[in-house]
Design a protein around this motif. Structure first.
Motif, mmCIF file in Angstrom:
data_model
loop_
_atom_site.group_PDB
_atom_site.id
_atom_site.type_symbol
_atom_site.label_atom_id
_atom_site.label_comp_id
_atom_site.label_asym_id
_atom_site.label_seq_id
_atom_site.Cartn_x
_atom_site.Cartn_y
_atom_site.Cartn_z
ATOM 1 N N THR A 1 0.716 -1.089 -0.098
ATOM 2 C CA THR A 1 0.035 0.084 0.040
ATOM 3 C C THR A 1 0.856 1.258 0.118
ATOM 4 O OG1 THR A 1 -0.089 -0.097 2.424
ATOM 5 C CG2 THR A 1 -2.083 -1.207 1.241
ATOM 6 N N GLY A 2 1.959 1.277 0.662
ATOM 7 C CA GLY A 2 2.728 2.398 0.571
ATOM 8 C C GLY A 2 3.953 2.569 -0.494
ATOM 9 N N ILE A 3 4.328 1.474 -0.960
ATOM 10 C CA ILE A 3 5.266 1.628 -2.281
ATOM 11 C C ILE A 3 4.840 1.312 -3.339
ATOM 12 C CG2 ILE A 3 7.643 0.810 -2.700
ATOM 13 C CD1 ILE A 3 8.298 0.716 0.258
ATOM 14 N N LEU A 4 4.303 -0.096 -3.346
ATOM 15 C CA LEU A 4 4.258 -0.599 -5.000
ATOM 16 C C LEU A 4 2.705 0.147 -5.540
ATOM 17 C CD1 LEU A 4 4.589 -2.745 -7.097
ATOM 18 C CD2 LEU A 4 3.031 -4.504 -5.647
ATOM 19 N N MET A 5 1.729 0.192 -4.707
ATOM 20 C CA MET A 5 0.543 0.817 -5.150
ATOM 21 C C MET A 5 0.820 2.103 -5.689
ATOM 22 S SD MET A 5 -2.514 -1.013 -2.954
ATOM 23 C CE MET A 5 -3.657 0.195 -3.695
ATOM 24 N N PRO A 6 1.454 2.997 -4.908
ATOM 25 C CA PRO A 6 1.632 4.537 -5.456
ATOM 26 C C PRO A 6 2.677 4.450 -6.584
ATOM 27 C CG PRO A 6 2.017 4.361 -2.875
ATOM 28 C CD PRO A 6 1.688 2.918 -3.568
ATOM 29 N N HIS A 7 3.522 3.568 -6.662
ATOM 30 C CA HIS A 7 4.530 3.539 -8.125
ATOM 31 C C HIS A 7 3.705 2.997 -9.251
ATOM 32 C CE1 HIS A 7 7.916 2.525 -10.695
ATOM 33 N NE2 HIS A 7 7.389 1.691 -11.041
ATOM 34 N N LEU A 8 2.653 2.131 -9.136
ATOM 35 C CA LEU A 8 1.926 1.625 -10.272
ATOM 36 C C LEU A 8 0.908 2.823 -10.587
ATOM 37 C CD1 LEU A 8 1.385 -2.062 -9.317
ATOM 38 C CD2 LEU A 8 3.220 -1.119 -10.865
ATOM 39 N N THR A 9 0.204 3.435 -9.657
ATOM 40 C CA THR A 9 -0.608 4.406 -9.930
ATOM 41 C C THR A 9 0.022 6.057 -10.183
ATOM 42 O OG1 THR A 9 -1.000 4.900 -7.564
ATOM 43 C CG2 THR A 9 -2.347 3.094 -8.603
ATOM 44 N N PRO B 1 10.826 -11.005 2.880
ATOM 45 C CA PRO B 1 11.859 -10.470 2.072
ATOM 46 C C PRO B 1 11.890 -10.686 0.684
ATOM 47 C CG PRO B 1 12.523 -12.417 3.574
ATOM 48 C CD PRO B 1 11.125 -12.100 4.087
ATOM 49 N N ALA B 2 11.291 -11.782 0.317
ATOM 50 C CA ALA B 2 11.317 -12.118 -1.076
ATOM 51 C C ALA B 2 10.500 -11.138 -1.770
ATOM 52 C CB ALA B 2 10.859 -13.450 -1.408
ATOM 53 N N TYR B 3 9.470 -10.671 -1.224
ATOM 54 C CA TYR B 3 8.194 -9.627 -1.624
ATOM 55 C C TYR B 3 9.239 -8.395 -1.859
ATOM 56 C CZ TYR B 3 4.203 -7.205 -2.229
ATOM 57 O OH TYR B 3 3.008 -6.149 -2.897
ATOM 58 N N PHE B 4 9.998 -8.110 -0.739
ATOM 59 C CA PHE B 4 10.855 -6.758 -0.739
ATOM 60 C C PHE B 4 11.738 -6.682 -2.106
ATOM 61 C CE2 PHE B 4 9.484 -6.009 3.330
ATOM 62 C CZ PHE B 4 10.060 -4.840 4.009
ATOM 63 N N VAL B 5 12.481 -7.653 -2.252
ATOM 64 C CA VAL B 5 13.280 -8.046 -3.623
ATOM 65 C C VAL B 5 12.407 -7.919 -4.902
ATOM 66 C CG1 VAL B 5 14.794 -9.424 -4.864
ATOM 67 C CG2 VAL B 5 14.967 -9.417 -2.194
ATOM 68 N N ALA B 6 11.236 -8.486 -4.838
ATOM 69 C CA ALA B 6 10.490 -8.240 -6.132
ATOM 70 C C ALA B 6 9.976 -6.951 -6.212
ATOM 71 C CB ALA B 6 9.420 -9.267 -6.012
ATOM 72 N N VAL B 7 9.599 -6.254 -5.176
ATOM 73 C CA VAL B 7 9.015 -4.845 -5.372
ATOM 74 C C VAL B 7 10.186 -3.812 -5.551
ATOM 75 C CG1 VAL B 7 8.118 -2.969 -4.090
ATOM 76 C CG2 VAL B 7 7.057 -5.355 -3.860
ATOM 77 N N TRP B 8 11.270 -4.136 -5.028
ATOM 78 C CA TRP B 8 12.592 -3.331 -5.197
ATOM 79 C C TRP B 8 12.673 -3.287 -6.860
ATOM 80 C CZ3 TRP B 8 17.906 -5.267 -5.472
ATOM 81 C CH2 TRP B 8 19.030 -4.185 -5.729
ATOM 82 N N GLY B 9 12.645 -4.445 -7.393
ATOM 83 C CA GLY B 9 12.827 -4.741 -8.899
ATOM 84 C C GLY B 9 11.785 -3.939 -9.623
ATOM 85 N N ILE B 10 10.569 -3.846 -9.185
ATOM 86 C CA ILE B 10 9.664 -3.098 -9.957
ATOM 87 C C ILE B 10 9.556 -1.582 -9.925
ATOM 88 C CG2 ILE B 10 7.199 -2.601 -9.869
ATOM 89 C CD1 ILE B 10 6.689 -5.573 -9.103
ATOM 90 N N VAL B 11 10.256 -0.974 -8.509
ATOM 91 C CA VAL B 11 10.099 0.310 -8.432
ATOM 92 C C VAL B 11 11.553 0.971 -8.682
ATOM 93 C CG1 VAL B 11 8.261 0.179 -6.682
ATOM 94 C CG2 VAL B 11 10.629 0.256 -5.958
#
Length: 291
Positions: free
Chosen positions: A63-71, A128-138
């Motif tokens: 909600t704080g990093i991935l969604m703001p980046h995508l929107t 932590p795996a999710y952290f890495v995946a989101v890092w790769g997106i943003v």
């Protein structure tokens, strides 16, 4: 009849004393025996707290990093969300540290070991795996597929690490492979430092390898457990300063992340050095005995 003290056994005959001791031992065994799967112990609630912290950390990142980046929304809450997520995982690590201690002091349950593995999978595997995946997106200039592959490597390493922990019996006080909480915190420390993309992924892959390696790590007990708890508390303080934008907060966050990575890198080197020293000592002892 002589008045007796049930704790000191004063005033009892031999037969009465033996009978009272037998009943006391039976009572102690009953109190320490694992509860049935239908009942949760105090340690189980700590383990469930670990799982809740892992889920909330994933929710905070989403909600704080991935969604703001995508929107395309403002990136203002990114620092606060990242600090909140890492703090939650540190609290989860505290729960993981204490649930075993509480289970040994109080009555455990038949669900304890299974709950612990499932909670660790959420907080120290999926999160932590999710952290890495989101890092790769943003992260600018990153490769989402490559980051997803490394994230999957982290998750599988934790799955294998937990399965081996349940199946392989080690000497008391020893872990085989880097403990999952330490591995998770190291992966997240790398992401927080936001290094160049490919070197960062290589470092994360190295952490995943250490978790499934056969290097022996000491369990956090006694003084080591106290030091671990102190480290977690200090880390939470650094993250709070960083998230609040206090003077020196960024510096504190970077120092803490670098210290975590250094600790993770030094631990296997110290273990290997100790083993080599033991082997050298054994060889010298055999040579001296042969002479």
């Amino acid at each position: 009849m002589t008045v007796t003290d049930p704790e000191t056994l004063v005033g009892l005959g031999d037969e009465e004393e033996t009978d009272l001791r037998r009943r006391r031992w039976a009572r102690d065994r009953e109190l320490r025996a694992p509860r049935s799967p239908q009942h949760l112990s105090t340690a189980d609630f700590l383990t469930l707290g670990n799982a809740v912290c892992g889920f909330l950390a994933i929710y905070s990142i989403t909600t704080g990093i991935l969604m703001p980046h995508l929107t395309g929304e403002s990136a203002a809450p990114v620092k606060h969300s990242a600090a909140t997520a890492v703090t939650l995982l540190l609290i989860g690590a505290m729960c993981d540290l204490f649930d075993g201690l509480v289970a040994r002091k109080l009555r455990s349950s038949a669900l304890g070991a299974e709950l612990d593995n499932l909670a660790d999978l959420i907080s120290f595997g999926i999160a932590p795996a999710y952290f890495v995946a989101v890092w790769g997106i943003v992260s600018p200039g990153s490769d989402q597929r490559l980051s997803a592959l490394i994230a999957l490597t982290v998750l599988l390493a934790v799955v294998l690490r937990l399965a081996r922990f349940s199946a392989v019996k080690m000497r008391p006080g020893i872990f085989q492979g880097m403990p999952c909480p330490m591995g998770a915190m190291t992966v997240i420390a790398i992401v927080l430092l936001d290094p160049p993309f490919v070197p960062g992924l290589l470092m994360i892959f190295g952490v995943a390898y250490l978790m499934v390696s056969r290097i022996e790590y000491p369990k956090p007990q006694g003084l080591l457990a106290t030091a671990t708890l102190a480290w977690i508390v200090v880390s939470i303080g650094c993250l709070a300063s960083w998230a609040a934008g206090l003077p020196g907060g960024d510096t504190l966050m970077h120092i803490g992340a670098v210290a975590q990575i250094t600790l993770a890198a030094m631990a296997p080197l110290l273990v290997i050095r100790r083993k080599v020293g033991q082997k050298v000592g054994d060889v010298r002892a055999k040579r001296a005995a042969s002479k």
